[in-house]
Scaffold this motif. Structure first.
Motif, PDB file in Angstrom:
ATOM      1  N   ALA A 241       0.828  -1.212   0.000  1.00  0.00           N
ATOM      2  CA  ALA A 241       0.000   0.000   0.000  1.00  0.00           C
ATOM      3  C   ALA A 241       0.861   1.260   0.000  1.00  0.00           C
ATOM      4  CB  ALA A 241      -0.937  -0.008   1.200  1.00  0.00           C
ATOM      5  N   LYS A 242       1.970   1.233   0.741  1.00  0.00           N
ATOM      6  CA  LYS A 242       2.867   2.391   0.772  1.00  0.00           C
ATOM      7  C   LYS A 242       3.537   2.605  -0.582  1.00  0.00           C
ATOM      8  CE  LYS A 242       3.822   2.206   5.733  1.00  0.00           C
ATOM      9  NZ  LYS A 242       4.837   1.980   6.783  1.00  0.00           N
ATOM     10  N   LEU A 243       3.937   1.516  -1.228  1.00  0.00           N
ATOM     11  CA  LEU A 243       4.519   1.634  -2.568  1.00  0.00           C
ATOM     12  C   LEU A 243       3.521   2.259  -3.542  1.00  0.00           C
ATOM     13  CD1 LEU A 243       6.427  -1.755  -3.104  1.00  0.00           C
ATOM     14  CD2 LEU A 243       7.436   0.528  -2.910  1.00  0.00           C
ATOM     15  N   LEU A 244       2.282   1.773  -3.510  1.00  0.00           N
ATOM     16  CA  LEU A 244       1.261   2.270  -4.430  1.00  0.00           C
ATOM     17  C   LEU A 244       0.923   3.730  -4.148  1.00  0.00           C
ATOM     18  CD1 LEU A 244      -0.964  -0.925  -4.334  1.00  0.00           C
ATOM     19  CD2 LEU A 244       0.157  -0.043  -6.386  1.00  0.00           C
ATOM     20  N   SER A 245       0.829   4.089  -2.882  1.00  0.00           N
ATOM     21  CA  SER A 245       0.464   5.464  -2.521  1.00  0.00           C
ATOM     22  C   SER A 245       1.528   6.462  -2.958  1.00  0.00           C
ATOM     23  CB  SER A 245       0.247   5.565  -1.005  1.00  0.00           C
ATOM     24  OG  SER A 245      -0.876   4.803  -0.610  1.00  0.00           O
ATOM     25  N   ALA A 246       2.776   6.034  -3.021  1.00  0.00           N
ATOM     26  CA  ALA A 246       3.876   6.943  -3.378  1.00  0.00           C
ATOM     27  C   ALA A 246       4.171   6.958  -4.873  1.00  0.00           C
ATOM     28  CB  ALA A 246       5.137   6.545  -2.608  1.00  0.00           C
ATOM     29  N   ALA A 247       3.462   6.153  -5.662  1.00  0.00           N
ATOM     30  CA  ALA A 247       3.776   6.014  -7.087  1.00  0.00           C
ATOM     31  C   ALA A 247       3.360   7.238  -7.887  1.00  0.00           C
ATOM     32  CB  ALA A 247       3.082   4.780  -7.649  1.00  0.00           C
ATOM     33  N   ARG A 248       4.138   7.525  -8.943  1.00  0.00           N
ATOM     34  CA  ARG A 248       3.736   8.555  -9.900  1.00  0.00           C
ATOM     35  C   ARG A 248       2.556   8.053 -10.717  1.00  0.00           C
ATOM     36  NH1 ARG A 248       6.923   9.774 -15.445  1.00  0.00           N
ATOM     37  NH2 ARG A 248       6.187   7.623 -15.681  1.00  0.00           N
ATOM     38  N   ASP A 249       2.723   6.889 -11.330  1.00  0.00           N
ATOM     39  CA  ASP A 249       1.652   6.235 -12.072  1.00  0.00           C
ATOM     40  C   ASP A 249       1.521   4.802 -11.585  1.00  0.00           C
ATOM     41  OD1 ASP A 249       0.701   8.214 -13.911  1.00  0.00           O
ATOM     42  OD2 ASP A 249       2.567   7.986 -15.035  1.00  0.00           O
ATOM     43  N   ILE A 250       0.293   4.269 -11.637  1.00  0.00           N
ATOM     44  CA  ILE A 250       0.012   2.897 -11.235  1.00  0.00           C
ATOM     45  C   ILE A 250      -0.583   2.167 -12.433  1.00  0.00           C
ATOM     46  CG2 ILE A 250      -1.319   1.385  -9.708  1.00  0.00           C
ATOM     47  CD1 ILE A 250      -1.374   3.688  -7.676  1.00  0.00           C
ATOM     48  N   PHE A 251       0.057   1.078 -12.838  1.00  0.00           N
ATOM     49  CA  PHE A 251      -0.449   0.240 -13.913  1.00  0.00           C
ATOM     50  C   PHE A 251      -1.070  -1.008 -13.295  1.00  0.00           C
ATOM     51  CE2 PHE A 251       3.434   2.322 -15.641  1.00  0.00           C
ATOM     52  CZ  PHE A 251       2.800   3.176 -16.533  1.00  0.00           C
ATOM     53  N   CYS A 252      -2.268  -1.366 -13.722  1.00  0.00           N
ATOM     54  CA  CYS A 252      -2.975  -2.523 -13.172  1.00  0.00           C
ATOM     55  C   CYS A 252      -3.075  -3.596 -14.259  1.00  0.00           C
ATOM     56  CB  CYS A 252      -4.375  -2.128 -12.709  1.00  0.00           C
ATOM     57  SG  CYS A 252      -4.378  -0.775 -11.526  1.00  0.00           S
ATOM     58  N   LEU A 253      -2.549  -4.777 -13.941  1.00  0.00           N
ATOM     59  CA  LEU A 253      -2.484  -5.834 -14.943  1.00  0.00           C
ATOM     60  C   LEU A 253      -2.992  -7.150 -14.379  1.00  0.00           C
ATOM     61  CD1 LEU A 253      -1.459  -6.989 -17.695  1.00  0.00           C
ATOM     62  CD2 LEU A 253       0.737  -7.379 -16.563  1.00  0.00           C
ATOM     63  N   GLY A 254      -3.886  -7.772 -15.095  1.00  0.00           N
ATOM     64  CA  GLY A 254      -4.360  -9.113 -14.769  1.00  0.00           C
ATOM     65  C   GLY A 254      -4.981  -9.687 -16.029  1.00  0.00           C
ATOM     66  N   LEU A 255      -4.449 -10.772 -16.521  1.00  0.00           N
ATOM     67  CA  LEU A 255      -4.958 -11.336 -17.766  1.00  0.00           C
ATOM     68  C   LEU A 255      -5.700 -12.644 -17.500  1.00  0.00           C
ATOM     69  CD1 LEU A 255      -1.996 -10.618 -20.210  1.00  0.00           C
ATOM     70  CD2 LEU A 255      -4.002  -9.221 -19.704  1.00  0.00           C
ATOM     71  N   ARG A 256      -6.549 -13.005 -18.428  1.00  0.00           N
ATOM     72  CA  ARG A 256      -7.355 -14.216 -18.324  1.00  0.00           C
ATOM     73  C   ARG A 256      -8.129 -14.216 -17.000  1.00  0.00           C
ATOM     74  NH1 ARG A 256      -6.590 -17.779 -22.206  1.00  0.00           N
ATOM     75  NH2 ARG A 256      -7.314 -19.503 -20.924  1.00  0.00           N
ATOM     76  N   GLY A 257      -8.047 -15.282 -16.215  1.00  0.00           N
ATOM     77  CA  GLY A 257      -8.858 -15.370 -15.004  1.00  0.00           C
ATOM     78  C   GLY A 257      -8.518 -14.339 -13.949  1.00  0.00           C
ATOM     79  N   SER A 258      -7.326 -13.750 -14.016  1.00  0.00           N
ATOM     80  CA  SER A 258      -6.903 -12.769 -13.010  1.00  0.00           C
ATOM     81  C   SER A 258      -7.377 -11.348 -13.326  1.00  0.00           C
ATOM     82  CB  SER A 258      -5.371 -12.768 -12.891  1.00  0.00           C
ATOM     83  OG  SER A 258      -4.890 -14.017 -12.458  1.00  0.00           O
ATOM     84  N   PHE A 259      -7.948 -11.154 -14.506  1.00  0.00           N
ATOM     85  CA  PHE A 259      -8.349  -9.800 -14.906  1.00  0.00           C
ATOM     86  C   PHE A 259      -9.333  -9.133 -13.934  1.00  0.00           C
ATOM     87  CE2 PHE A 259     -11.358  -7.009 -17.143  1.00  0.00           C
ATOM     88  CZ  PHE A 259     -10.487  -5.992 -17.511  1.00  0.00           C
ATOM     89  N   PRO A 260     -10.357  -9.839 -13.412  1.00  0.00           N
ATOM     90  CA  PRO A 260     -11.319  -9.160 -12.541  1.00  0.00           C
ATOM     91  C   PRO A 260     -10.689  -8.497 -11.319  1.00  0.00           C
ATOM     92  CG  PRO A 260     -12.186 -11.292 -13.218  1.00  0.00           C
ATOM     93  CD  PRO A 260     -10.753 -11.253 -13.659  1.00  0.00           C
ATOM     94  N   VAL A 261      -9.606  -9.069 -10.791  1.00  0.00           N
ATOM     95  CA  VAL A 261      -8.964  -8.489  -9.605  1.00  0.00           C
ATOM     96  C   VAL A 261      -8.312  -7.156  -9.959  1.00  0.00           C
ATOM     97  CG1 VAL A 261      -7.198  -8.839  -7.836  1.00  0.00           C
ATOM     98  CG2 VAL A 261      -8.604 -10.767  -8.593  1.00  0.00           C
ATOM     99  N   ALA A 262      -7.578  -7.141 -11.078  1.00  0.00           N
ATOM    100  CA  ALA A 262      -6.948  -5.899 -11.525  1.00  0.00           C
ATOM    101  C   ALA A 262      -8.015  -4.853 -11.859  1.00  0.00           C
ATOM    102  CB  ALA A 262      -6.061  -6.164 -12.737  1.00  0.00           C
ATOM    103  N   PHE A 263      -9.093  -5.285 -12.500  1.00  0.00           N
ATOM    104  CA  PHE A 263     -10.171  -4.353 -12.846  1.00  0.00           C
ATOM    105  C   PHE A 263     -10.800  -3.748 -11.599  1.00  0.00           C
ATOM    106  CE2 PHE A 263     -14.674  -3.500 -13.274  1.00  0.00           C
ATOM    107  CZ  PHE A 263     -14.697  -2.599 -14.326  1.00  0.00           C
TER     108      PHE A 263
END
Length: 313
Positions: free
Chosen positions: A131-153
């Motif tokens: 959470a600390k890494l994400l909060s400090a990020a300039r940009d956040i890319f969310c990736l999840g393909l096939r069955g993992s896509f709903p979590v990233a979405f």
């Protein structure tokens, strides 16, 4: 050597180990409690390999034997005291038909045990660091393909109510992929959900991001997975249950906890930002009905009177 250092060493050398020795490495990473409490022969029996392979694994790490590996994990177990007493029990395996109701209850109980396991071990500290890494990020890319896509979405969807630096990499129409190709930097973080068997395309994108210096926060099902070994922070979630498919419930919970922590620590007027997003969604007609019929943003929604509910039914 403590458990964290030994685990890091195993991950570093994992790809260079012979195939059978890698099976031992995967077991050690995925089952630290069993490594501490079971004998070498019992562990070898579980992996279905000869005890000599356990010794080969230890020597590949520069240790005298497998007992040296066990001592590291036993020391870690002792230092945790009774913390492991509340750990979730092993997943229930069904050996015969038990009936519809019993099967449904088994799924519920397994999910409860998996979620309770977040309160012990290393899962929650990993979530806090992520959470600390994400909060400090300039940009956040969310990736999840096939069955993992709903979590990233789900993570991207929730965060976009208050954050303007979130990009969902969607396979449909290559959405977000060109930004990944041209703009990633060491100031960025990628949230990746990937469960075995891992998507080749997801691995390719993750490798590209890592080479560009992007830090990877990975939600995955094994500490020995290729995604976990690439990650700046890996959050390991259980995903096995009674059904033939792997559950995403723990992974969803991790994504929602991360989004909630980001919102709680955001250096903006979070209520105003979300309310503004909701007004815009109403303005473009995204939601059914009219804004005046809905409760204000971020306020508890009162239950509709019984009479109104009957009338709508």
């Amino acid at each position: 050597m403590n458990q964290a250092a030994l685990t890091a060493l195993i991950k570093e050398r994992f790809d260079r180990l012979p195939r059978q020795v890698r099976e031992v490495a995967a077991f050690v990473l995925d089952h630290p409690h069993e490594v501490a409490v079971l004998s070498m022969r019992e562990q070898a029996r579980l992996i279905e390999l000869p005890p000599s392979t356990m010794t080969r694994f230890a020597k590949a790490l520069g240790l005298s034997g497998y007992d040296a590996v066990r001592e590291v994990f036993k020391a870690s177990l002792r230092s945790h005291g009774s913390e492991f007493g509340s750990r979730a029990q092993g997943l229930v395996e069904l050996h015969q038909r038990i009936g519809e109701e019993a099967l449904a209850m088994d799924l519920v109980q397994t999910a409860e045990a998996q979620i309770r396991s977040f309160a012990s071990g290393s899962t929650m500290p990993a979530i806090m660091r992520a959470a600390k890494l994400l909060s400090a990020a300039r940009d956040i890319f969310c990736l999840g393909l096939r069955g993992s896509f709903p979590v990233a979405f789900q993570f991207a969807h929730v965060c976009e109510y208050f954050a303007r630096n979130v990009t969902l990499v969607d396979g449909a129409g290559e959405s977000g992929i060109m930004k990944l190709m041209h703009q990633p930097s060491s100031r960025d973080v990628a949230l990746i959900c990937s469960m075995a068997p891992h998507s080749r395309r997801a691995m390719s994108i993750a490798t590209h991001l890592q080479k560009a210096g992007v830090r990877l926060v990975v939600i995955t099902d094994s500490a020995s997975s290729p995604m976990a070994r690439m990650a700046s922070e890996a959050i390991i979630v259980p995903n096995k249950g009674a059904s033939f498919f792997d559950t995403l419930l723990p992974a969803f919970l991790v994504a929602e906890i991360l989004a909630a922590l980001m919102a709680a620590t955001a250096k903006i007027n979070i209520k105003s930002q979300i309310a503004d997003t909701e007004r815009k969604l109403w303005g473009v007609g995204e939601w059914w009905g009219s804004q005046g019929e809905q409760a204000p943003a971020l306020e508890p929604r009162a239950a509709a009177p019984t009479r109104n509910r009957r009338r709508r039914a």
